[in-house]
Every structure is written in structure tokens, then in C-alpha cells.
Scaffold this active site. Structure first.
Site, mmCIF file in Angstrom:
data_model
loop_
_atom_site.group_PDB
_atom_site.id
_atom_site.type_symbol
_atom_site.label_atom_id
_atom_site.label_comp_id
_atom_site.label_asym_id
_atom_site.label_seq_id
_atom_site.Cartn_x
_atom_site.Cartn_y
_atom_site.Cartn_z
ATOM 1 N N ASN A 1 6.085 -1.696 2.722
ATOM 2 C CA ASN A 1 6.821 -2.950 2.580
ATOM 3 C C ASN A 1 8.004 -2.814 1.642
ATOM 4 O O ASN A 1 9.039 -3.452 1.839
ATOM 5 C CB ASN A 1 5.899 -4.062 2.071
ATOM 6 C CG ASN A 1 5.126 -4.704 3.212
ATOM 7 O OD1 ASN A 1 5.451 -4.507 4.377
ATOM 8 N ND2 ASN A 1 4.097 -5.462 2.876
ATOM 9 N N HIS B 1 -4.622 -2.188 3.118
ATOM 10 C CA HIS B 1 -3.495 -2.913 3.697
ATOM 11 C C HIS B 1 -3.206 -2.437 5.116
ATOM 12 O O HIS B 1 -2.761 -1.315 5.329
ATOM 13 C CB HIS B 1 -2.252 -2.727 2.793
ATOM 14 C CG HIS B 1 -1.092 -3.533 3.240
ATOM 15 N ND1 HIS B 1 0.213 -3.125 3.111
ATOM 16 C CD2 HIS B 1 -1.033 -4.745 3.838
ATOM 17 C CE1 HIS B 1 1.007 -4.044 3.606
ATOM 18 N NE2 HIS B 1 0.287 -5.034 4.057
ATOM 19 N N GLU C 1 -2.732 1.375 4.077
ATOM 20 C CA GLU C 1 -2.412 1.744 2.700
ATOM 21 C C GLU C 1 -3.642 1.429 1.857
ATOM 22 O O GLU C 1 -4.135 0.298 1.864
ATOM 23 C CB GLU C 1 -1.205 0.955 2.193
ATOM 24 C CG GLU C 1 0.106 1.432 2.785
ATOM 25 C CD GLU C 1 1.303 0.607 2.311
ATOM 26 O OE1 GLU C 1 2.364 1.183 2.058
ATOM 27 O OE2 GLU C 1 1.179 -0.629 2.220
ATOM 28 N N SER D 1 -0.299 -7.968 1.001
ATOM 29 C CA SER D 1 0.868 -7.127 1.273
ATOM 30 C C SER D 1 1.848 -7.205 0.126
ATOM 31 O O SER D 1 2.812 -6.454 0.097
ATOM 32 C CB SER D 1 1.545 -7.570 2.563
ATOM 33 O OG SER D 1 1.836 -8.929 2.526
#
Ligand code: CAA
Length: 565
Positions: free
Chosen positions: A191, A141, A153, A120
């Protein structure tokens, strides 16, 4: 196109076990690997428990659960991944461990197998560089909880083979997920936006201006997100939040991304959130989401028995209805010509913006000039006359004394009071938010010399009328806008940087973080001008350059353009 039927998952913690579940439920054969037989067994336990919960809720039949469990084998040896078409690594976020695993996998898996990382925060390019064939290395992800959240992702490096990207994208769709393909940049899409927002919330909590529960109410009820930011940080894991902050800060040197001191301290003392049983909140036991240190739910004493609502429009009508339904005696004053002297002695007088769109000069929707009043005869229109609105609400204010708490619900209402009220009259501004799926939030602003009793009374009056309330210091943006607008501004900056498109950013936040709408849909609904103005107010008050509205946001505000078609 290649076929992916057997996958390996390395690392069977929260994320790894969730990823195993996603693959197995989609009918793939899975090999789950962790460092020791005990850890592999723990992974099996996670999957049994999670699918068991689904059976108990009637969402999965026992036969289907048996089929899911039957598709997974568990191991503590990487060599058991020799037959995998794809391996997803989900071990702790330490570059040396990941590079080691990828180098080892190179010698184990088939030539044509795909190697993916669920990292991440770490650089995928750096992980790929540890392998002999970086063209088959890609990021996949997932979001926590992986079985629930739809985003994957798909992260590519400069070397990732297009065919590999296509296969992983297609697999994500087969898993029922929504893939968003982007390049390798710190924090990727979700994120980079989410963790900066969480860091802001943690810094706000550090100020002590607002409680833990109230910050969470701002996120959940005020903005309408699935969880408040401190609850979410505890769910993600404070170590993970800090790691992502570290990586974002190292890449951008933006102070807004730096890990807040309190976050660092919690990580240092091992309070990592739900997984350790303690973070911002204390939980029943490690892994549980049941909070044990919530303040006692006491009723809020002190609600006013009689309230006047001065103003017109939907909000005024809604307040009158809600207060009346709560058993409060309500005087609705919706006519500027009404005798306001009789309001003297009313415990709480709420001021709500005047008639909408009634100013013929400027057509403003926030104008305080009542219908039928010639603007040239009134000094009430701040929008086009440049003077503080004073006619109607000013007259109300002048008829009140210390027995009343005055509650302006918007800026024009507050300005109307300037120089017009007895200093003994307490003023407690509030912001009433649009209802979201979790309720309707009212923010109650505590002014520097504000009386506690007055604040409590306003808080209790709105709570009694069915609003969720929070109390905070009277600062620009209060809590909701101070969290939301910089977050939206970050999304616009990301778009402007060319990293991802508006639709992909919105998908990332809705599918990855459960947002009811993505940031661009939110801006279009609120209005780019309002978001830009709110940011400017916050920047003026704090001097923080990070709060300056992004040029692209300002362009949209000026041109009155929406972001999504
Ligand atoms: N595993 C499987 N299913 C789960 C689950 C889990 N860990 N947690 C919840 N669920 C399921 C529940 O069983 C329930 O399913 P049904 O409706 O079919 O019964 C459903 O999800 C909703 O759960 P709850 O009713 O218990 O609670 P909720 O409605 O509050 O939803 C939530 C819980 C899904 C976690 C929701 O609050 C949410 O989406 N929160 C936001 C989470 C988020 O932002 N995650 C991203 C974090 S960032 C990240 O992960 C990336 C990173 O790299 C750091």
C-alpha cells in the site's frame, strides 16, 4: 509446530468474505462473524455468489462448492469464536472498533489462539496494545480480490512471538499464498507504494491535462498493469484509498502521500467507487464493474492517408509495417542520403531515432549519425558533440511546409528540429511504448500552441495503425513515465530505508497487485540511468523535490548495476 484447522473471520464485507472463501477452499473450518444476523447472512450471500460464479465458469464442481459452503458457519456473536485457532479481523478501518474487538476477543478465545488483523492502514502495534497478550497479535493483510491475489503481508510488531509469525507464514503458504513478512510501518510494503502511485494519478487527473480513460490506458497499456489507476482506486474503494493516504501522510509528511482534494471530495459525497456504484466512473449498480458513463466509442476521424517514416531501427520498421497494414500509403526514408525534398506535402512525417550505436566517438545507442558518416563531419551527434542533432532530420524538417505535421518520437528527433522548421509546420511529439499484454501505447503530446486538428490527425493515424493512443499536455514524462518513474523511485527509497528487500518488494507488487514484474525487475529492464534521467527531467520542469532520484537509484545508474542479481 501448532496446527491451525479452525479459523474465525470477523467482518464479512468484500475483504472478509473473500478471506472466508480462501480459508474454506483450503479445507479449513471457518466461522464467519458480522455484527448482525443480516450482515452475517450477507456474508453467506457473497460466498455463495463467488463460488457460484466459479461453478458457472467450470472452475469449481458443484460438489466442491457444496464442500466449501459446508465448511463455513455464520454468526453474529463473537462468542462463537471460542474454539478458533486463529481469528482474522476484517472490520472497517477504525481504530476504536478494532481495539474494542481485540479486547473482547481476549476474553473469548483460547490462551494459545492467534489474533490477526487484516488492517491495511492502521498501526498493528496500537491494536496489539489493546490486548492482554500482544505477543499473539499479528497482521495478515490480504489483497482485493482475496481469492485471486496471492500476497499476504504478514505484519509483526516488536512484541509478536516468533512462533506465531512462523505459524501464520506457514498457514499462508498452505492457503496457496505468498507471504512477505515485514515490520509495522504505515502502509506496509504494497500500500505504501501502490496508494502513493494512485494518489499521483488522481492529482494528474485533477490537472485536466489528460482524461480519465487516458490515465487508465497509461497504467494498463503503457505500463502493463492489470488495471488503470482510477479503475483500481474505484475497485479498492475511495474511502480505503483516502484512509491509507491519511495514514501515510501522517507518518511521512510527504506531499506525494497526501490525499488529493478530488479524492477527499468524492469520499465526502459518498462516491466510494464500485461498492457504491459511483467513483471516478459510474457503474451499472453498486458492486458492479460495468461502467455506464464511458464516452461513446466513436471512430477517430482524420487519420492521414499518407505518412513518411524517417529513420531506421526496429521502431521505424514496426511503424512502417503497421501503417502499411492499416492501408496507409507509407514512404520509408531510411537513408540519410535520400532526397527528402519529395516529402513536401506529406500529411504526416514521423521521425524515429537514427541508426543505433553508430557514433564511434561515444558509442551512444541514440546517436543520429548515420552509418558511414564521419562524426567529425557531422553536427548530428548530441551525445558526444554537445550540439543539437541537425544533419539528417534537420534537412528533412527544412524541406517541409504547413501541409505537414511533424512527429518526433524521441528527444534527439525533437532537438533536430530546433531552428530548422518553418513555424507554420505543426510539431506533435509522441512517445511510442513497448508492447505490453494489453497492447502498444502511443502518447500524443499537445503543445501549448498546438493545433487541435494536427493533434487529432496524429492520434487518429496511430490509432488506425492498431496502437492504443492517449493525448496529453507536453510535459516531462507525459503520463506513463510521470506515473511510473516516481513509483519506481519510491520502491528504491523503501529498499534504501531498510524496511524490505528488493525481492520482497517485487513479490508484494506482483502477488498483491497483479503486476507482471515488480518495480526492481522493471528498473533493471528500463535501466536505472534512464529512470534517474527521466526523474531529473521531471524535477527540473516542476521543481518538485519529491521527484529527485533516490541516491541508491543514482548509485545503480552510475555503477551500471542491476538491483536483482
Ligand atoms: N472473487 C473471486 N474471483 C475473482 C474476483 C473476485 N472478486 N474478481 C475476479 N476474479 C477472478 C475471475 O473469476 C477470473 O478467474 P478465471 O480466470 O479463473 O475465470 C480471474 O479472477 C480474472 O478475472 P477477470 O477475467 O474478470 O478480470 P481480470 O483478468 O481483469 O482480473 C483482477 C481482475 C483480478 C481484479 C485483476 O484486474 C487485478 O489483479 N487487478 C489488480 C487488483 C489489485 O491491485 N488489487 C490490490 C488492491 S490493494 C489492496 O487490496 C490492499 C488494500 O489494503 C487496499
Amino acid at each position: 509446530m501448532r496446527e491451525i484447522t479452525t479459523v474465525g473471520v470477523i467482518g464479512l464485507g468484500t475483504m472478509g468474505a473473500g478471506i472466508v472463501e480462501v480459508f474454506a477452499k483450503a479445507g479449513l473450518s471457518v466461522v464467519g462473524v458480522d455484527g448482525t444476523p443480516e450482515l452475517a447472512e450477507r456474508g453467506r450471500g457473497f460466498l455463495e455468489a463467488s463460488t457460484g460464479r466459479a461453478v458457472a465458469k467450470g472452475r469449481l464442481s458443484e460438489e466442491d462448492q457444496a464442500a466449501v459452503l459446508g465448511r463455513v458457519t455464520w454468526s453474529h456473536r463473537l462468542t462463537d469464536l471460542a474454539g478458533a485457532d486463529l481469528v482474522v479481523e476484517a472490520v472497517p478501518e477504525r481504530m476504536e472498533i478494532k481495539r474494542d474487538i481485540f479486547t473482547t476477543l481476549d476474553g473469548i478465545v483460547r490462551e494459545d489462539a492467534i489474533l490477526a488483523s487484516n488492517t491495511s492502514s492502521l498501526s498493528l502495534t496500537e491494536i496489539a496494545a489493546a490486548t492482554a497478550q500482544p505477543q499473539r497479535v499479528i497482521g495478515m493483510h490480504f489483497f482485493n480480490p482475496a481469492p485471486v491475489l496471492a500476497l499476504v503481508e504478514v505484519i509483526t510488531t516488536l512484541l509478536t512471538d516468533d512462533e506465531v509469525t512462523g505459524a501464520v507464514r506457514e498457514l499462508a503458504v498452505r492457503l496457496g499464498k505468498k507471504p512477505v513478512v515485514v515490520g509495522d510501518r504505515a502502509g506496509f510494503v504494497a500500500n505504501a507504494l501502490l496508494i502513493t502511485y494512485l494518489a499521483r494519478a488522481i492529482r494528474m487527473y485533477e490537472t485536466g491535462h489528460v482524461s480519465r480513460e487516458d490515465i487508465d490506458a497509461a497504467g494498463k497499456v503503457g505500463i502493463g498493469l492489470p488495471m488503470g489507476p482510477l479503475t483500481l482506486a474505484d475497485l479498492i474503494g475511495l474511502d480505503v484509498v483516502k484512509e491509507v493516504c491519511d495514514v501515510l501522510y501522517a507518518a511521512t509528511h510527504e506531499p506525494s502521500a497526501a490525499p488529493p482534494a478530488l479524492l477527499q471530495q468524492l469520499v465526502t459525497v459518498g462516491r466510494l467507487g464500485r461498492k457504491t456504484g459511483q467513483g471516478f466512473y459510474a457503474y451499472e449498480k453498486p458492486g458492479s464493474g460495468v461502467v455506464t458513463d464511458a464516452p461513446e466509442a466513436v471512430g477517430r476521424p482524420g487519420a492521414a492517408s499518407s505518412v513518411a517514416v524517417v529513420g531506421t531501427g526496429d521502431l521505424a520498421t514496426d511503424l512502417v509495417d503497421r501503417l502499411t497494414a492499416a492501408g496507409t500509403t507509407v514512404t520509408a526514408v531510411d537513408d540519410p542520403g535520400a532526397d527528402t525534398a519529395s516529402l513536401a506535402g506529406t500529411p504526416v512525417v514521423v521521425l524515429v531515432g537514427g541508426p543505433e550505436g553508430s557514433c564511434e566517438d561515444c558509442g551512444s545507442g541514440d546517436c543520429l549519425i548515420a552509418e558511414g558518416v564521419d562524426p567529425s563531419d557531422a553536427t548530428a551527434c548530441e551525445c558526444c558533440h554537445g550540439t543539437a542533432p541537425e544533419a539528417w532530420f534537420g534537412a528533412v524538417a527544412e524541406s517541409l511546409d504547413s501541409r505537414t505535421v511533424l512527429v518526433p518520437t524521441d528527444e534527439p528527433s525533437a532537438w533536430a528540429l530546433l531552428g530548422r522548421i518553418d513555424p507554420e509546420v505543426q510539431v506533435v511529439p509522441v512517445a511510442v511504448h513497448r508492447p505490453t499484454r494489453s497492447g502498444s501505447l502511443v502518447e500524443v503530446a499537445r503543445q501549448i500552441d498546438g493545433d487541435d486538428g494536427a493533434v487529432r490527425s496524429v492520434d487518429a493515424t496511430f490509432a488506425a495503425a492498431g496502437f492504443v493512443t492517449l493525448v496529453t499536455r507536453d510535459r516531462a514524462g507525459l503520463v506513463v513515465d510521470a506515473l511510473l518513474y516516481p513509483h519506481l523511485n519510491d520502491a528504491v527509497r523503501m529498499l534504501d530505508s531498510g524496511y524490505a528487500g528488493a525481492a520482497d518488494i517485487d513479490t508484494a507488487m506482483t502477488a498483491g497487485c497483479g503486476y507482471p514484474q515488480g518495480p526492481f525487475a522493471m528498473i533493471d529492464e528500463i535501466g536505472a540511468d534512464e529512470v534517474a534521467d527521466g526523474l531529473t527531467d521531471m524535477q527540473t520542469e516542476t521543481g518538485d523535490p519529491a521527484l529527485s532520484p533516490s541516491p541508491l537509484l543514482v548509485e545503480h545508474a552510475v555503477a551500471n548495476r542491476s538491483f536483482l542479481g
